[in-house]
Scaffold this motif. Structure first.
Motif, PDB file in Angstrom:
ATOM      1  N   PHE A 377       0.847  -1.194   0.000  1.00  0.00           N
ATOM      2  CA  PHE A 377       0.000   0.000   0.000  1.00  0.00           C
ATOM      3  C   PHE A 377       0.879   1.238   0.000  1.00  0.00           C
ATOM      4  CE2 PHE A 377       0.645  -1.306   4.394  1.00  0.00           C
ATOM      5  CZ  PHE A 377       1.038  -0.137   5.003  1.00  0.00           C
ATOM      6  N   ASP A 378       0.264   2.361  -0.314  1.00  0.00           N
ATOM      7  CA  ASP A 378       0.985   3.630  -0.234  1.00  0.00           C
ATOM      8  C   ASP A 378       0.455   4.378   0.982  1.00  0.00           C
ATOM      9  OD1 ASP A 378       2.425   5.736  -2.543  1.00  0.00           O
ATOM     10  OD2 ASP A 378       1.732   6.425  -0.598  1.00  0.00           O
ATOM     11  N   ALA A 379       1.332   4.584   1.948  1.00  0.00           N
ATOM     12  CA  ALA A 379       0.871   5.133   3.223  1.00  0.00           C
ATOM     13  C   ALA A 379       0.356   6.563   3.096  1.00  0.00           C
ATOM     14  CB  ALA A 379       1.987   5.077   4.253  1.00  0.00           C
ATOM     15  N   LEU A 380       0.761   7.259   2.066  1.00  0.00           N
ATOM     16  CA  LEU A 380       0.271   8.635   1.916  1.00  0.00           C
ATOM     17  C   LEU A 380      -1.071   8.661   1.192  1.00  0.00           C
ATOM     18  CD1 LEU A 380       3.463  10.690   1.156  1.00  0.00           C
ATOM     19  CD2 LEU A 380       2.346  10.247   3.314  1.00  0.00           C
ATOM     20  N   GLU A 381      -1.500   7.540   0.681  1.00  0.00           N
ATOM     21  CA  GLU A 381      -2.799   7.496  -0.003  1.00  0.00           C
ATOM     22  C   GLU A 381      -3.829   6.852   0.941  1.00  0.00           C
ATOM     23  OE1 GLU A 381      -4.697   8.797  -3.272  1.00  0.00           O
ATOM     24  OE2 GLU A 381      -2.542   8.580  -3.387  1.00  0.00           O
ATOM     25  N   MET A 390      -3.176  10.045  12.339  1.00  0.00           N
ATOM     26  CA  MET A 390      -2.998   9.988  10.884  1.00  0.00           C
ATOM     27  C   MET A 390      -4.338  10.024  10.173  1.00  0.00           C
ATOM     28  SD  MET A 390      -0.092   7.150  11.034  1.00  0.00           S
ATOM     29  CE  MET A 390       0.329   6.711   9.385  1.00  0.00           C
ATOM     30  N   GLU A 393      -5.490  13.565  10.094  1.00  0.00           N
ATOM     31  CA  GLU A 393      -4.709  14.364   9.136  1.00  0.00           C
ATOM     32  C   GLU A 393      -5.123  14.040   7.705  1.00  0.00           C
ATOM     33  OE1 GLU A 393      -0.630  13.687  10.007  1.00  0.00           O
ATOM     34  OE2 GLU A 393      -0.659  15.036  11.728  1.00  0.00           O
TER      35      GLU A 393
ATOM     36  N   SER B  25       5.344   3.498   4.058  1.00  0.00           N
ATOM     37  CA  SER B  25       5.689   2.664   2.910  1.00  0.00           C
ATOM     38  C   SER B  25       5.061   3.296   1.679  1.00  0.00           C
ATOM     39  CB  SER B  25       5.159   1.251   3.104  1.00  0.00           C
ATOM     40  OG  SER B  25       3.770   1.232   2.957  1.00  0.00           O
ATOM     41  N   ARG B  26       5.846   3.399   0.630  1.00  0.00           N
ATOM     42  CA  ARG B  26       5.336   4.026  -0.584  1.00  0.00           C
ATOM     43  C   ARG B  26       5.208   2.990  -1.687  1.00  0.00           C
ATOM     44  NH1 ARG B  26       5.469   9.364  -1.195  1.00  0.00           N
ATOM     45  NH2 ARG B  26       3.671   8.751  -2.418  1.00  0.00           N
ATOM     46  N   ASN B  27       4.207   3.201  -2.533  1.00  0.00           N
ATOM     47  CA  ASN B  27       4.087   2.407  -3.745  1.00  0.00           C
ATOM     48  C   ASN B  27       3.678   3.365  -4.847  1.00  0.00           C
ATOM     49  OD1 ASN B  27       3.571   0.649  -5.774  1.00  0.00           O
ATOM     50  ND2 ASN B  27       2.219  -0.698  -4.607  1.00  0.00           N
ATOM     51  N   LEU B  32      -2.643   3.096  -7.855  1.00  0.00           N
ATOM     52  CA  LEU B  32      -2.964   3.424  -6.463  1.00  0.00           C
ATOM     53  C   LEU B  32      -3.154   4.925  -6.265  1.00  0.00           C
ATOM     54  CD1 LEU B  32      -0.519   1.103  -4.547  1.00  0.00           C
ATOM     55  CD2 LEU B  32      -2.978   0.987  -4.513  1.00  0.00           C
TER      56      LEU B  32
END
Lengths: 521, 462
Positions: A377-381, A390, A393, B25-27, B32
């Motif tokens: 996963f993408d933690a910023l998405e 979080m 935010e 963690s980035r993807n 996505l």
């Protein structure tokens, strides 16, 4: 050298030399574009840094993956995954529709007889449980698990995480289907009224109410790539909607009989539609073409597509999961599951997990489907492990970056592209629509003449030019032209019958009510 | 049979303690990140809007200001937080900018104190006035030395003597003064241009060229032996003290009020002109200006280069100050307040973060150079966000919605009206000229570039 200088000095824009400042700006933009492309490449290279692996099933020799039962799978997976396989026996209030929050942590189940519960399904902690004492058709989490909407008998209601009713949306009459567009903050409802309603839940404004004119909406799904809503109707059509347009963006004849369920995959290329004619159709929705067709032994109820492209189909008491069905026609499913003595109502894959949730008449089942979820996963998405802080935010950030409803188009990348026409050639939105309407009318008149020219009752029905046209353009896409051809074909048939009758001296029945007084005879 | 499922270890994703940052963690898979373009554009719009929301340029005033208008200002180039100001009643104040309090003050001159400079060795201030005197004052950083001129002193005929090191007597009332960057030389302007040695009582030379009054004079800080002056006969004269003579002179269509040398490019300087514009000059090619800065609706009274040489600030008689980028013709920003009167002084602080303005109402105001910027420590997150926003704004600067938001400024009604009137007048002049061009022989009424319009004549000293 001189050539290079020359080419730089005469960058043309519709024949005009650009001014020095424009050229400078162009260079700046070009530089930025290059930087952007570099970043893209870098991002692609960063793929090797992804830590998690996709799930899979590896079979040896004669083993067939679709023969594996859930019990066998549970025995062969690690303990933390095995714990995610569970059943909820709720015999009294079914059938159940379900929904997972965007992070996949929370589960919302909604029994037809008014039982709604929201809980963290991994920890087993209940957030809220409601008995509404009226029909509840569907429930949907909004931007996070802190709020959810329920389509009840007459209206849509919004509840908070503790189950307190916070809004009653009276504009949404007779809702049976709910969906939420997270980037636009739009709650979409459809149902018996045949209207599609968009409600901005951050401002409380109705953004759009679209009349489908196709009777009750049977099924609905969003395209997660471009936020276009797909509505399925009882005549087998799927229509595509954007809140700014009163007419559908596209219409597709998907199956014969009502469209029972629709799902669109996450990159917006493929649509799976389940018809009451016992078919599962796979459509390419960029080309508007049917790719593949599968049959279900009985009418299917629910279809869903996972992040990795697995398709789950619920039919009768069965759940069938197909793999790679967008790539080639599959002879055998990937996995199957039977819930004896029940009817599957909803199947939903859990985001970022190898789990499929199934809501049915007698409760809820959580099935293990290796290889279903996106592992990285993408933690910023969307972050499945987000803390309370979080989450808050993220909510603020999502609200700040809320997209306008009129940004919903079939091609989401059209925003930010350059209109290359000169300013005086560019039209305002009004002029544009007027021009388009005029062009459409022109074309309609022209093609109407075209089509009517082909009405020839003297030829046999087999050789009719219209029939030839239909044979040649056998596509399920409903266009203005195909509809006119159909009409012309009917007219031709009628004229042919008239001609036949005349030859056989059969008196045509005249209108029985020619004279107003005839009815008293 | 081999089965593998996603099984993440929470340890890798949940912060170890509440106080720790969560591992991200980035993807980068585009699937996505839907609506990438639309979201980026929305972020750019928001960044632009927030810039305007947080635009609060006014920081405050220095102490209680002066009793009379502020007409002279001196930076201390070795310090960020020390400045000196002088006013129309002849009082000089030395300020501590951090606390915004005055360190000391004295009545230096009878009548207006017209020129002020902190000497490069940081030990003294030179001031000149219309009372035909030049005075050298001692700066003492000793906190015990806290001499303040009593503003309630009714005895207007006495001037302070404490801290006065030396007095030079000139033959005429003085309008401006500037100190050499390294040597103990200074130059004064009035009816004549005089060069003084700090250790002598009489000027060492007279560099006058032409008879009229000189209103301002500025030494070049890089090419140290060159200085420029502006005179009331619309002249702009360059001097070289190595040959002890003026080198060239141009006449502009209207009078120049102030000069500022570019600190990074020694041959570039800007002038504030009475014709409501400011001009950028290259001293090697003076037959036309390099750039014209437009926007003010009244005479521009002062101009100053930022320490980077990329921006200039101008103050005008129309009670506003404007910031220009040197490569653009229109102002980046315009500052005004209700109470601020005609501005006579605008100066960048030596770290370029702030702007000082001195006006007729006696106050010395401090402004932020970037209206939305805040000083103080910033977290790395905040800094990253600011950099990202800056890049976004740059990328989408040409989108109509964003351009409109970024350019919009609220102006006082009087300024707005005068701008409209001015635009109308300019349009009418252009129209008239165009008519004349159309009704005369081809080439008779030539197109004159805006940049060379202001130059009337040019002379070199033989």
């Amino acid at each position: 050298m001189s050539e290079i200088v020359d080419s730089q000095n005469t960058i043309k824009n519709g024949g005009n030399k650009l001014s020095a400042t424009a050229r400078k700006r162009q260079r700046q933009l070009k530089k930025m574009d290059n930087e952007y492309e570099e970043a893209l490449e870098e991002a692609q290279r960063a793929e090797i840094l992804l830590t998690e692996e996709q799930g899979f099933i590896e079979t040896d020799g004669m083993e067939k993956s679709w023969r594996f039962s859930q019990d066998e799978i549970v025995k062969n997976v690690d303990i933390s995954t095995a714990n995610k396989r569970f059943e909820l026996k709720l015999n009294d209030y079914g059938p159940y529709t379900i929904d997972y929050s965007r992070t996949g942590r929370d589960l919302l189940i909604c029994g037809k007889k008014g039982h709604v519960a929201s809980f963290d399904w991994r920890l087993g902690t209940l957030h809220t449980e409601l008995h509404l004492n009226e029909t509840a058709n569907a429930a949907k989490y909004l931007q996070n698990s802190q709020m959810f909407a329920v389509a009840q008998k007459k209206y849509v209601y919004i509840y908070d995480h503790e189950g307190t009713e916070i809004h009653k949306l009276k504009q949404h009459l007779d809702p049976t289907l709910l969906d939420f567009l997270p980037y636009h903050y739009l709650l979409v409802s459809a149902g018996k009224s045949g209207w599609l309603r968009y409600h901005d839940i951050s401002t409380g404004e109705m953004v759009g109410a679209l009349r489908t004119k196709l009777g009750p909406t049977v099924s609905m799904a969003q395209n997660p790539w471009n936020a276009v809503m797909h509505a399925g109707h009882s005549n087998g059509q799927v229509t595509l909607w954007s809140p700014g347009m009163s007419t559908p963006l596209a219409k597709m004849q998907v199956c014969r009989g009502p469209v029972r369920s629709i799902a669109v995959n996450r990159d917006g290329r493929y649509m799976a539609a389940l018809g009451a004619d016992k078919t599962l159709k796979i459509w390419d929705i960029r080309k508007f073409e049917e790719l593949d067709s599968y049959s279900t032994p009985t009418q299917g109820n629910s279809v869903h597509i996972s992040d990795s492209g697995l398709v789950s189909v619920g039919w009768g008491p069965h759940v069938t999961i197909w793999k790679d069905c967008f790539k080639s026609h599959q002879k055998h499913p990937y996995l199957t599951h039977l819930i004896p003595g029940s009817q599957v109502q909803t199947t939903k894959f859990v985001p970022f997990e190898d789990i499929l949730g199934v809501g049915h008449n007698n409760g809820f089942s959580s099935l293990i489907v290796p290889g279903a979820g996106e592992s990285n996963f993408d933690a910023l998405e969307i972050n499945p492990y987000e803390t309370k802080k979080m989450r808050r935010e993220t909510e603020v950030r999502m609200l700040m970056n809320k997209l306008k409803p009129d940004m919903i188009t079939l091609d989401p990348n059209v925003i930010g592209t350059v209109d290359r026409r000169k300013p005086h050639e560019r039209l305002t939105a009004k002029e544009q629509s007027e021009k388009e309407a005029a062009a459409l009318e022109d074309e309609e008149n022209k093609s109407r003449d075209d089509v009517e020219k082909f009405i020839k009752p003297e030829t046999s029905s087999k050789n009719s030019a219209l029939r030839k046209f239909k044979r040649k353009h056998r596509k399920n896409l409903i266009t203005e032209r195909s509809m006119r051809v159909q009409k012309a074909l009917e007219r031709e048939k009628e004229l042919r019958q008239q001609k036949k009758d005349l030859e056989n001296n059969i008196q045509r029945k005249k209108d029985e009510l020619e004279n107003a007084f005839d009815r008293f005879k | 049979m081999k089965i593998k499922t996603i099984s993440r270890s929470a340890d890798a994703y949940v912060p170890a303690a509440n106080t720790r940052e969560a591992p991200l963690s980035r993807n980068m898979n585009p699937e996505l990140h839907p609506f990438e373009r639309a979201r980026e554009y929305t972020r750019a719009v928001n960044a632009t809007k927030l810039e305007r929301v947080f635009a609060q340029p006014f920081v405050g005033t220095l102490g209680d200001g002066h009793r009379d208008g502020v007409y002279a200002f001196a930076k201390n180039f070795s310090s960020v937080n020390k400045v000196a100001t002088a006013s129309g009643d002849g009082v000089i104040k030395y300020w501590d900018v951090t606390s915004r309090d005055q360190t000391f003050s004295f009545k230096a001159h009878y009548g207006m104190c017209s020129g002020l400079v902190v000497s490069p060795n940081q030990e003294s201030i030179l001031s000149c006035g219309v009372d035909k005197t030049i005075k050298l004052w001692k700066i003492n950083n000793d906190s015990d030395y806290n001499q303040n001129y009593d503003i309630n002193n009714k005895n207007e005929t006495t001037t302070s003597t404490t801290g006065l090191l030396k007095t030079y007597l000139a033959d005429f009332s003085l309008m401006a003064l500037d100190h050499h960057q390294t040597d103990d030389i200074f130059v004064t302007a009035g009816a004549n241009i005089n060069l003084w040695d700090i250790n002598r009582n009489k000027p060492i030379s007279n560099l006058s060229w032409g008879a009229d009054n000189i209103s301002s004079v500025k030494f070049n800080k890089t090419e140290t032996s060159i200085f420029a002056s502006t005179g009331s006969d619309n002249s702009l004269i360059l001097y070289d003290i190595r040959t002890n003579s003026p080198t060239q002179k141009i006449k502009t269509s209207m009078r120049n009020n102030a000069i500022s040398w570019n600190p990074m490019e020694a041959f570039i300087f800007a002038t504030a002109n009475e014709d409501q514009n400011s001009y950028l000059w290259d001293m090697r090619y003076m037959d036309k200006s390099l750039n014209v800065f437009k926007g003010h609706v009244n005479a521009v009274m002062d101009v100053d280069f930022s320490p980077t040489g990329k921006e200039i600030v101008t103050g005008s008689y129309d009670k506003t100050l404007r910031i220009f980028q040197t490569n653009k013709g229109h102002s980046r920003d315009v500052y005004h307040t209700k109470r601020m009167q005609h501005i006579f002084i605008t100066k960048f602080s030596t770290d370029s973060k702030y702007i000082f303005s001195g006006s007729d109402d006696g106050n010395v105001r401090i402004w932020r150079t970037k209206a939305n910027e805040r000083s103080g420590p910033k977290s790395s997150k905040k800094r990253a966000k600011e950099e990202y926003d800056e890049k976004l704004k740059q990328r989408y600067a040409d989108m109509p919605e964003i351009r409109r938001i970024a350019r919009h400024r609220h102006l006082p009604l009087s300024i707005k009206k005068s701008t409209d009137i001015k635009n109308e007048q300019i349009a009418s002049i252009k129209h008239r000229e165009e008519n004349r061009r159309n009704h005369s022989k081809e080439g008779e009424v030539p197109y004159v570039p805006e940049r060379s319009k202001t130059v009337v004549g040019r002379v070199h000293k033989q």
